[in-house]
Design an enzyme around this catalytic site. Structure first.
Site, short mmCIF file in Angstrom:
data_model
loop_
_atom_site.label_atom_id
_atom_site.label_comp_id
_atom_site.label_asym_id
_atom_site.label_seq_id
_atom_site.Cartn_x
_atom_site.Cartn_y
_atom_site.Cartn_z
N THR A 158 -30.88 22.57 -26.42
CA THR A 158 -29.88 21.56 -26.10
C THR A 158 -29.12 21.95 -24.84
O THR A 158 -28.53 23.03 -24.77
CB THR A 158 -28.89 21.38 -27.27
N HIS A 280 -25.29 13.92 -25.67
CA HIS A 280 -24.59 14.66 -26.74
C HIS A 280 -23.64 13.74 -27.52
O HIS A 280 -22.52 14.11 -27.88
CB HIS A 280 -23.82 15.84 -26.17
#
Length: 389
Positions: A158, A280
């Site tokens: 991520t 996100h």
């Protein structure tokens, strides 16, 4: 089996139930986005700007919703997105993993999860482990080795987080640890949610604010904030660093956080087998474009080289269909399943997944398809200026 009092019909219903069940600070942590929340809002609003073009006759009596993602079979094209410290329910990520397994989909486990990877893989054999670029290369290699030994089927790196902390509506106060001062400070809002408190009391535990999957070799788990500070203080990675990490993992490798065509191409060059178009959940740079707006340009650029997923704003099965029509192979969901978890534990997560699956099936039916694999741009009405390159 759902009881009438526990069952909910929509993800929005699950969200309302979660708001009633959770202490104010816990709920605020789930719904917040960075700064003004522009991107958070646009992630959802953008789906509303996409119209549908349904058929009325010649529809298929049966629909095939299954697909594969990164080598794993999915009963329908939805995957659990990794989210950290699931203090909304005592069973946390294990309950989510069980629900995902029961509905035939993959689980994404956060580096900042409250449950060890070994327990989560035991609950769902299709678990992908998520990493942030945190700590030294030696620590990263240790975490990869642990994930490999636990049986993780793939890796998610991520990158869509720039440490934005300001929130115009105020960030919830999350304690460093659940000690007496923290309990005294949070007591009023916790006592206002007796069902949530009773659930934890029955489990004979309290919210775990540690990150067991980030523990260095031979050392106990750090608190969440200690782990967060280590991540935040780690020198930021280059594309060469990402390529190095990819070389250390011999299985599927997703790079999460792509919102630009040039970054998508660099992800391919670095060896990614999949990318997630994501901001996100509105918690990266505020003002970033909604994921669904940038999806078409990324599909056009690299869709023949990697599998493409989308993360952000999924609230209905029709949202899943819209993402597939614009080129995503599957979507990742975050807040939606957390609301289900807060509302009714594992059963609540299964409830949310059933809602999404049912909505997707209805949409595929209305659009005149017999399989999700034939959805395409002609199935949606895209207004001028919707997509952002």
């Amino acid at each position: 089996m759902f009881t009438e009092s526990a069952w909910f019909e929509t993800v929005a219903h699950a969200q309302r139930r979660a708001q009633k069940r959770l202490p104010r600070s816990v709920y605020a942590a789930l719904v917040a986005g960075s700064e003004r929340g522009i991107t958070l809002g646009d992630n959802i609003a953008a789906f509303g700007e996409l119209g549908m073009a349904p058929h009325v006759a010649g529809l298929s009596n049966e629909r095939e919703l299954s697909t594969t993602l990164m080598g794993q079979p999915l009963s329908f094209p939805v995957m659990i997105s990794p989210t950290g410290v699931q203090a909304v329910h005592p069973d946390g990520e294990v309950a989510v993993a069980r629900a995902a397994a029961a509905r035939g989909i993959s689980m994404g486990l956060s580096l900042f999860a409250s449950k060890p990877i070994e327990d989560v893989v035991a609950a769902n054999s299709q678990t992908f482990f998520q990493l942030h670029w945190a700590g030294s290369r030696e620590l990263l290699l240790h975490m990869l080795d642990r994930a490999r030994r636990a049986g993780a089927v793939g890796l998610i790196l991520t990158m869509d987080w720039s440490f934005s902390e300001g929130r115009d509506w105020g960030s919830p106060v999350i304690p460093e640890r659940v000690d007496l001062p923290a309990m005294m400070r949070l007591a009023p809002e916790v006592l206002a949610r007796p069902r949530w408190l009773a659930r934890w009391a029955r489990s004979r535990s309290y919210p775990d604010l540690t990150a067991p999957n980030l523990a260095p070799p031979g050392k106990p788990a750090q608190t969440f904030f200690a782990a967060y500070r280590e991540w935040k203080s780690t020198p930021l990675p280059s594309w060469e660093d990402i390529a190095w990490l990819r070389e250390q993992w011999d299985g599927p490798f997703m790079l999460k956080g792509i919102s630009r065509v040039d970054d998508a191409r660099r992800a391919v060059d670095a060896g990614a087998t999949a990318v997630s178009v994501s901001n996100h959940g509105g918690n990266n740079l505020d003002g970033s474009r909604a994921s669904i707006r940038v999806l078409p340009s990324i599909v056009e650029a690299v869709g023949d080289q990697v599998e493409i997923t989308l993360d952000g704003g999924i609230r209905r099965g029709s949202d899943v269909a819209k993402a597939l029509a614009l080129g995503a192979r599957a979507v990742l969901i975050g807040r939606a399943y957390l609301w289900g978890l807060a509302a009714n534990g594992q059963t609540g997560v299964e409830n949310v997944l059933d809602i999404l699956r049912g909505g997707l099936d209805s949409t595929v039916l209305g659009l005149g398809h017999s399989t999700v694999h034939t959805l395409g741009p002609s199935d949606v009405v895209i207004s001028p200026g919707f997509a952002r390159a």
